[in-house]
Design a protein around this motif. Structure first.
Motif, mmCIF file in Angstrom:
data_model
loop_
_atom_site.group_PDB
_atom_site.id
_atom_site.type_symbol
_atom_site.label_atom_id
_atom_site.label_comp_id
_atom_site.label_asym_id
_atom_site.label_seq_id
_atom_site.Cartn_x
_atom_site.Cartn_y
_atom_site.Cartn_z
ATOM 1 N N CYS A 66 0.870 -1.184 0.000
ATOM 2 C CA CYS A 66 0.000 0.000 0.000
ATOM 3 C C CYS A 66 0.897 1.220 0.000
ATOM 4 O O CYS A 66 2.115 1.107 0.174
ATOM 5 C CB CYS A 66 -0.914 -0.031 1.224
ATOM 6 N N PRO A 67 0.339 2.411 -0.159
ATOM 7 C CA PRO A 67 1.175 3.631 -0.097
ATOM 8 C C PRO A 67 1.859 3.762 1.261
ATOM 9 O O PRO A 67 1.398 3.226 2.258
ATOM 10 C CB PRO A 67 0.158 4.753 -0.323
ATOM 11 N N PHE A 68 2.961 4.520 1.279
ATOM 12 C CA PHE A 68 3.694 4.721 2.534
ATOM 13 C C PHE A 68 2.878 5.516 3.554
ATOM 14 O O PHE A 68 3.053 5.346 4.749
ATOM 15 C CB PHE A 68 5.010 5.452 2.260
ATOM 16 N N VAL A 69 2.030 6.384 3.074
ATOM 17 C CA VAL A 69 1.246 7.246 3.961
ATOM 18 C C VAL A 69 -0.216 7.219 3.517
ATOM 19 O O VAL A 69 -0.511 7.308 2.325
ATOM 20 C CB VAL A 69 1.776 8.699 3.927
ATOM 21 N N VAL A 70 -1.139 7.078 4.495
ATOM 22 C CA VAL A 70 -2.576 7.050 4.192
ATOM 23 C C VAL A 70 -3.279 7.996 5.156
ATOM 24 O O VAL A 70 -3.026 7.985 6.363
ATOM 25 C CB VAL A 70 -3.146 5.619 4.352
ATOM 26 N N GLY A 71 -4.160 8.843 4.618
ATOM 27 C CA GLY A 71 -4.929 9.769 5.449
ATOM 28 C C GLY A 71 -6.084 9.060 6.146
ATOM 29 O O GLY A 71 -6.555 8.013 5.711
ATOM 30 N N PHE A 72 -6.562 9.653 7.255
ATOM 31 C CA PHE A 72 -7.645 9.017 8.014
ATOM 32 C C PHE A 72 -8.950 8.936 7.225
ATOM 33 O O PHE A 72 -9.815 8.129 7.527
ATOM 34 C CB PHE A 72 -7.883 9.777 9.327
ATOM 35 N N ASP A 73 -9.098 9.778 6.221
ATOM 36 C CA ASP A 73 -10.328 9.725 5.438
ATOM 37 C C ASP A 73 -10.424 8.429 4.630
ATOM 38 O O ASP A 73 -11.487 8.095 4.116
ATOM 39 C CB ASP A 73 -10.416 10.946 4.501
ATOM 40 N N ARG A 74 -9.311 7.680 4.513
ATOM 41 C CA ARG A 74 -9.314 6.436 3.723
ATOM 42 C C ARG A 74 -9.119 5.192 4.593
ATOM 43 O O ARG A 74 -8.841 4.112 4.078
ATOM 44 C CB ARG A 74 -8.194 6.504 2.673
ATOM 45 N N ILE A 75 -9.278 5.350 5.887
ATOM 46 C CA ILE A 75 -8.984 4.232 6.795
ATOM 47 C C ILE A 75 -10.256 3.760 7.496
ATOM 48 O O ILE A 75 -11.073 4.574 7.940
ATOM 49 C CB ILE A 75 -7.938 4.666 7.857
ATOM 50 N N ASP A 76 -10.431 2.440 7.588
ATOM 51 C CA ASP A 76 -11.476 1.854 8.427
ATOM 52 C C ASP A 76 -10.924 0.568 9.018
ATOM 53 O O ASP A 76 -9.742 0.248 8.851
ATOM 54 C CB ASP A 76 -12.765 1.626 7.630
ATOM 55 N N LYS A 77 -11.768 -0.196 9.701
ATOM 56 C CA LYS A 77 -11.260 -1.368 10.429
ATOM 57 C C LYS A 77 -10.743 -2.456 9.481
ATOM 58 O O LYS A 77 -10.006 -3.342 9.907
ATOM 59 C CB LYS A 77 -12.335 -1.936 11.346
ATOM 60 N N GLU A 78 -11.128 -2.380 8.199
ATOM 61 C CA GLU A 78 -10.604 -3.339 7.222
ATOM 62 C C GLU A 78 -9.157 -3.024 6.850
ATOM 63 O O GLU A 78 -8.513 -3.783 6.129
ATOM 64 C CB GLU A 78 -11.464 -3.331 5.953
ATOM 65 N N SER A 79 -8.638 -1.905 7.329
ATOM 66 C CA SER A 79 -7.271 -1.482 6.977
ATOM 67 C C SER A 79 -6.246 -1.960 7.993
ATOM 68 O O SER A 79 -5.096 -1.516 7.960
ATOM 69 C CB SER A 79 -7.207 0.050 6.888
ATOM 70 N N ALA A 80 -6.652 -2.858 8.916
ATOM 71 C CA ALA A 80 -5.764 -3.227 10.027
ATOM 72 C C ALA A 80 -4.435 -3.800 9.539
ATOM 73 O O ALA A 80 -3.398 -3.582 10.160
ATOM 74 C CB ALA A 80 -6.468 -4.217 10.939
ATOM 75 N N ASP A 81 -4.456 -4.554 8.429
ATOM 76 C CA ASP A 81 -3.197 -5.136 7.944
ATOM 77 C C ASP A 81 -2.319 -4.113 7.227
ATOM 78 O O ASP A 81 -1.186 -4.415 6.865
ATOM 79 C CB ASP A 81 -3.464 -6.324 7.024
ATOM 80 N N LEU A 82 -2.823 -2.895 7.057
ATOM 81 C CA LEU A 82 -2.040 -1.833 6.434
ATOM 82 C C LEU A 82 -1.539 -0.813 7.449
ATOM 83 O O LEU A 82 -0.414 -0.316 7.340
ATOM 84 C CB LEU A 82 -2.880 -1.098 5.375
ATOM 85 N N VAL A 83 -2.396 -0.502 8.445
ATOM 86 C CA VAL A 83 -2.064 0.595 9.363
ATOM 87 C C VAL A 83 -2.058 0.161 10.826
ATOM 88 O O VAL A 83 -1.853 0.992 11.712
ATOM 89 C CB VAL A 83 -3.065 1.765 9.184
ATOM 90 N N GLY A 84 -2.282 -1.128 11.114
ATOM 91 C CA GLY A 84 -2.335 -1.597 12.499
ATOM 92 C C GLY A 84 -3.725 -1.393 13.088
ATOM 93 O O GLY A 84 -4.485 -0.519 12.663
ATOM 94 N N GLU A 85 -4.061 -2.220 14.096
ATOM 95 C CA GLU A 85 -5.413 -2.189 14.656
ATOM 96 C C GLU A 85 -5.759 -0.852 15.310
ATOM 97 O O GLU A 85 -6.896 -0.366 15.197
ATOM 98 C CB GLU A 85 -5.572 -3.323 15.700
ATOM 99 N N LYS A 86 -4.778 -0.245 16.000
ATOM 100 C CA LYS A 86 -5.092 0.982 16.741
ATOM 101 C C LYS A 86 -5.569 2.077 15.792
ATOM 102 O O LYS A 86 -6.617 2.717 16.014
ATOM 103 C CB LYS A 86 -3.862 1.443 17.515
ATOM 104 N N MET A 87 -4.827 2.323 14.706
ATOM 105 C CA MET A 87 -5.200 3.374 13.768
ATOM 106 C C MET A 87 -6.393 2.963 12.902
ATOM 107 O O MET A 87 -7.201 3.806 12.514
ATOM 108 C CB MET A 87 -3.997 3.745 12.893
ATOM 109 N N ALA A 88 -6.513 1.665 12.610
ATOM 110 C CA ALA A 88 -7.674 1.213 11.827
ATOM 111 C C ALA A 88 -8.968 1.474 12.605
ATOM 112 O O ALA A 88 -9.974 1.931 12.040
ATOM 113 C CB ALA A 88 -7.536 -0.279 11.507
ATOM 114 N N ASN A 89 -8.926 1.197 13.933
ATOM 115 C CA ASN A 89 -10.114 1.461 14.755
ATOM 116 C C ASN A 89 -10.419 2.957 14.807
ATOM 117 O O ASN A 89 -11.584 3.374 14.771
ATOM 118 C CB ASN A 89 -9.891 0.936 16.175
ATOM 119 N N LEU A 90 -9.340 3.771 14.869
ATOM 120 C CA LEU A 90 -9.570 5.224 14.922
ATOM 121 C C LEU A 90 -10.200 5.725 13.614
ATOM 122 O O LEU A 90 -11.092 6.583 13.618
ATOM 123 C CB LEU A 90 -8.228 5.929 15.179
ATOM 124 N N GLY A 91 -9.724 5.178 12.489
ATOM 125 C CA GLY A 91 -10.335 5.540 11.207
ATOM 126 C C GLY A 91 -11.787 5.087 11.135
ATOM 127 O O GLY A 91 -12.651 5.805 10.613
#
Length: 855
Positions: free
Chosen positions: A124-149
């Protein structure tokens, strides 16, 4: 060698004339000695392999932590020893079992595939904004940030604006730096039991990471993402950079406080702080935590959230249910002035509220210590807003939640983190109550019980890193503040006492996961106690007793099995499927062959059986009477033959004869077995009912070994192969097969008894009951027993000769006196009768010796 013919010439001579000449005798003796040396080497490898298998199974079921170093090391050791067995057997048998190598390669390849398995990588890209993150993104951004998104985009609660530096960025950074192999090497050689070594290794790895350059593209992407965040904010801003590891904040492991967070980070320090947080994966407490929870280091990829700083007026934690009781009708709110970090590191006084989950959200209880005046720092309206948010998150995520929050200067509620509320431990409902009155035998009463349980040990007060490195095992950890750094000590600590802190502190969360009793808020604890003072901590009651209280300790519960179901537990379970199952239990079966070996245990069983056969047949094959079987002369209802491998017969014995008396045997393990076999005369087979007799007839029709057209293993002899310290007994009495092998010497590491038993004339149900009876008896005498239907194996290793001799007598007795009782094993009264008789007889034979060896 001068004077000796070459082996082919000897063989040609033997088969040509049928009997060796005198000049060949020396060559045969040399050949036999060489074969015996290989046989002993094979037995040594066999014992090492079986001990390693037992150790791996015991570790799997013990609940003790283990890592890839243990799994990989034990797999390699078993693999090597099984391969040695195959080599020695091939040498003994002249390469007759070529299929073994092929079977070994298949099993070994399966193991290697499991050990080399790497986590799936999603680019995935090196950087992802919160507007594109949800709990399905856990394998990209980790559970903590995926939950926040997810909270921002799906639940529609307020979270700080920001972006996440992803798992792809972390992998690219480590690949660019070339550090991965060196990090793995340092972790592999680190002894985590040695705290000084652990801290040195941890510091070395973190230094490597923080000094490594970032890829230019990654550094540019982070800078661009910050610029976009500043544009949205309308000004240059400070940010909070938070760890978000893949696997963190999951339902079964919180990782609370184990990784790094940095607040108020200036734009000029973004890159350095990013590397610092990536390095935080290797903090000593994080390494220990992963080891205790069964996570592989390579499975944890660190992502980093970069969030606009919240100017928090009040911060804290809310549990949507009480951590003690996930069915509680109230939520628990813990608050402090300023950032929530003061709550989770336990360094400041807090307010605690119990608030109804019902629609009115009225306050059920409160304790206010955050303000100097003791006034609540949260209004009723703010508490209602907090509980409303917590219930929305609980509903959305489908489980009780542990939530960090902050209220800024404009009274806006910001959610900073939401994760499943751990279910380990039970915190008493009195957790809001302090200063309970001590009993007359209580040293101290009060404090906040944050993790239940009772433990006793010597006090050890930790005020500095130097104290930390000296912390002894099973001591009571006493600290001023429950800092997350102390989590590295939890595997060593019997209990924790802290002067400050409450249930929301990260150390309290980890203590509950580990099942460590913990009592926080014990004012003056570091001055009240002194090192080495023995105390008993009853965390649930909030009491500390002077001395050891065995009456209380008897009520303490079992430690949770942190490893069960963990990634490491799954890896060990999977490799053991290719190692320990034993499918080859019957040497007489047509399926007892190399192609049937599907596990390393099968291969050891096959090699052992065929090696014994090679040694047994040596005398007959070469018409060499010196190493041919001698019939044992004695009063016994069965016939026995003995082969002397090396110094098993008395000095001066004439090997040209066909018979040997028991008083000419000088092998202690055989003599012990023989004493057990003959101590109590066998009364003959048990009286069989018509039903039992019918079962025997039916089994006979089903058993191909009774077909006269088939060469039957049951017609072979019962024989001992012995040396001065060794005995191998193969028994084939009717439908029964048994094997006893023992080595007795002054070296404990070489001593062992191995017992295998299978078969019977009755149906499978009765054979199973008979084997179960044997298992019950053997386990009473400390054998490690494994049972598979009607087959049983039992072992004892590394014990003294005095300890092993009586147990060999037990096996000798069982071989003779249980051989046909399977036919009457359909009657529980009969089972009980035989068990009582067997134990009485055994007690008669070996009770005085066992009494001595048990001391």
């Amino acid at each position: 060698m001068p004077g000796f013919k070459r082996l082919p010439e000897i063989l040609a001579g033997f088969f040509g004339r049928g009997r060796p000449l005198d000049q060949d005798i020396h060559a045969l003796r040399q050949l036999f000695r060489e074969n015996y040396r290989k046989f002993r080497a094979l037995l040594t490898a066999n014992n090492i392999a079986l001990e390693l298998m037992a150790e791996m199974e015991q570790t799997l079921n013990s609940g003790r932590p283990f890592g890839m170093t243990f799994v990989r090391g034990r797999c390699t050791a078993v693999d090597v020893n099984v391969f040695k067995m195959i080599q020695r057997l091939q040498e003994l048998a002249g390469g007759r079992y070529g299929g073994l190598t092929e079977a070994f390669n298949v099993v070994s390849g399966n193991l290697q595939e499991i050990l080399d398995r790497q986590p799936a990588v999603v680019d995935c890209p090196f950087v992802v904004g919160f507007d594109r993150i949800d709990k399905e993104s856990a394998d990209l951004v980790g559970e903590k940030m995926a939950n926040l998104g997810e909270i921002r985009n799906r639940v529609r609660l307020s979270v700080p604006d920001g972006f996440v530096i992803t798992a792809s960025a972390s992998r690219a950074f480590l690949a660019h730096s070339g550090l991965r192999d060196e990090i793995n090497r340092l972790l592999t050689i680190c002894h985590t039991d040695n705290l000084e070594e652990l801290y040195t290794t941890s510091a070395a790895i973190q230094q490597l990471i923080t000094k490594a350059p970032l890829p230019e593209e990654l550094e540019r992407e982070i800078g661009n993402a910050y610029e976009r965040l500043a544009d949205r904010s309308g000004h240059r801003l400070l940010v909070a950079m938070r760890s978000s590891a893949i696997g963190e904040d999951s339902g079964r492991a919180s990782f609370a406080g184990q990784y790094r967070t940095r607040l108020d980070v200036d734009e000029d320090l973004l890159v350095e702080t990013y590397k610092e947080i990536i390095a935080g994966k290797y903090r000593s407490q994080a390494i220990i935590y992963r080891l205790q929870r069964g996570f592989r280091h390579q499975d944890v990829t660190m992502c980093v959230g970069c969030l606009a700083m919240v100017e928090a007026r009040i911060g804290g934690v809310i549990y949507s249910h009480a951590p003690a009781d996930l069915r509680s009708p109230y939520a628990v709110v813990i608050a402090a002035q300023g950032m929530a970090g003061q709550v989770v590191d336990g360094s400041s006084d807090t307010d605690m509220y119990q608030v109804s989950r019902r629609a009115d959200h009225h306050i059920l209880a409160q304790e206010c210590r955050a303000s100097p005046a003791g006034e609540p720092i949260l209004s009723a309206a703010q508490l209602r807003e907090l509980v409303d948010a917590a219930l929305r998150l609980e509903t959305h995520f489908g489980a009780p939640q542990d939530i960090e929050w902050a209220i800024d200067g404009q009274d806006r509620l910001m959610i900073l983190q939401s994760r499943p509320l751990g279910q380990n431990g039970t915190i008493p409902q009195e957790s809001c109550q302090r200063n309970m009155a001590p009993g007359k035998d209580t040293l101290l009463g009060g404090g906040v019980p944050v993790s239940p349980g009772i433990a006793s040990g010597p006090v050890f007060i930790v005020r500095s890193d130097l104290d930390l490195l000296r912390f002894p095992k099973e001591a009571i950890l006493v600290v001023e503040h429950p800092l997350p750094d102390w989590a590295a000590l939890l595997p060593r600590a019997a209990a924790i006492i802290s002067e400050t802190g409450q249930v929301a502190a990260h150390l309290a969360t980890v203590a509950r996961e580990f099942g460590i009793p913990a009592l926080f808020g014990v004012k003056g604890a570091t001055s009240m106690f002194h090192n080495d003072q023995i105390i008993t901590v009853d965390a649930a009651a909030g009491h500390i007793h002077n001395g050891r209280r065995d009456d209380l300790l008897a009520r303490s519960g079992r430690q949770p099995d942190l490893m069960k179901g963990s990634p490491m537990h799954k890896v060990l379970t999977e490799v053991l499927r290719h190692i320990t199952p034993l499918h080859l239990t019957d040497p007489a079966s047509i399926y007892f062959r190399p192609s049937s070996c599907t596990t390393l245990h099968d291969l050891t069983r096959f090699c052992h059986e065929k090696a014994v056969s090679e040694m047994f047949s040596f005398g007959a094959k070469f018409h060499f009477s010196e190493k041919a079987a001698k019939q044992l002369v004695g009063e016994t209802p069965f016939q026995w033959w003995v082969i002397d491998l090396d110094d098993g017969f008395a000095e001066g014995f004439d090997h040209r004869g066909k018979f040997v008396n028991i008083d000419q045997i000088v092998s202690p393990p055989m003599l012990a077995l023989w004493e057990g076999m003959t101590a109590i005369p066998w009364q003959g087979p048990p009286p069989v009912s018509l039903k039992g007799f019918g079962a025997i007839l039916f089994q006979s029709t089903m058993n191909r070994e009774l077909d006269p057209a088939v060469r039957s293993g049951l017609t072979t002899r019962n024989f001992f192969m012995i040396s001065k310290n060794f005995c191998n007994l193969n028994v084939r009495l009717g439908y029964h097969f048994a094997l006893v092998e023992a080595h007795l010497s002054d070296l404990l590491t070489e001593n062992y008894i191995s017992f295998q038993f299978k078969g019977g004339a009755a149906d499978q149900g009765r054979r199973f009951i008979r084997v179960q009876l044997l298992r019950n008896i053997l386990e009473q005498y400390d054998f490690r027993v494994e049972q598979k239907v009607d087959a049983l194996t039992a072992r004892i290793e590394k014990k003294s000769t005095d300890y092993l001799v009586p147990r060999l007598k037990i096996l000798g007795y069982l071989l003779i006196h249980t051989r046909q009782i399977d036919m009457v094993m359909d009657d529980q009264e009969m089972v009980g009768k035989y068990q009582r008789k067997i134990l009485t007889d055994i007690d008669t034979i070996i009770a005085p010796e066992l009494k001595e060896t048990r001391i």
